[in-house]
Design an enzyme around this catalytic site. Structure first.
Site: not given
Ligand code: AMP
Length: 210
Positions: A13, A88, A123, A156, A167
């Site tokens: 996204k 969300r 990532r 992260r 998540r």
């Protein structure tokens, strides 16, 4: 034009929102980036948010909606924006609708959970400007250094494998009901998030420019 990016964490996204922002000349607004900045500033509110984010849980709606509302009042949002990571859940969507916010398109980036887990392992993110990279698929020009602002890239905390699982569960339980919500409104467009970022961007642009 008002767009919303919808999809699981790691679906792409943020990457697509940044490219769309350049193509359409409207800002990207990411609540994840704004919340991480508040945490980095170590304000009492930031520290409270950190506790939710570290667990992979959603930050309470009222906090997120207040930050978002203030951001949308800025002059650069006058001609539209791309929301990344917000709404969300159905409560947040209803609140935006009450404020008269109507999206032209909601772009759902569709990716299987297994693919997400493998993508998140590689990532890397910029703690300063929020740009994201992937060690294999989208590396920075100089290893560990953000192309945009020169900061040192990090993984992260919430991209650690056990947090990603949590998540994903939060996504399926709380965010995925928005798929049916926006499908019923006739504004959902599903894009398979596979192939190169450029190919995915082309597919999104075909939809939003028609
Ligand atoms: P993201 O960068 O969008 O993956 O967001 C990272 C974390 O920030 C999420 O796991 C949540 O803890 C929090 N967050 C971001 N956006 C929202 C939102 N709209 N509502 C609640 N929590 C959010």
């Amino acid at each position: 034009m008002k767009l919303m990016m919808l999809g699981a964490p790691g679906a792409g996204k943020g990457t697509q929102a940044e490219s769309l922002s350049k193509e359409l000349s409207i800002p990207t607004i990411s609540t994840g980036v704004m919340l991480r900045r508040a945490v980095a500033d170590a304000t009492p509110a930031g520290l409270e948010m950190k506790e939710y984010m570290d667990r992979g849980a959603l930050v309470p709606d009222l906090i997120v909606l207040k930050i978002l509302e203030e951001r949308l009042e800025q002059p650069d949002c006058a001609d539209g924006y791309i929301l990344d990571g917000v709404p969300r859940n159905v409560t947040q969507a209803a609140s935006l609708e009450q404020d008269g916010i109507v999206f032209d398109h909601v772009v759902l980036l569709d990716v299987a959970d297994e693919e997400i887990i493998s993508r998140m392992a590689g990532r890397r993110s910029c703690p300063q400007c929020g740009a994201t990279y992937h060690v294999d698929n989208m590396p920075p020009k100089v290893e560990h250094v953000c192309d945009k602002c020169g900061a040192t890239l990090v993984r992260r905390d919430d991209d650690a494998p056990e947090k990603v699982q949590k998540r994903l569960k939060v996504y399926h339980d709380e965010t995925e009901p928005l798929v049916a919500h926006f499908e019923a409104a006739g504004i959902l467009c599903r894009i398979k998030s596979s192939g190169t970022p450029a190919k995915i961007l082309d597919e999104i642009l075909k939809v939003v420019r028609t």
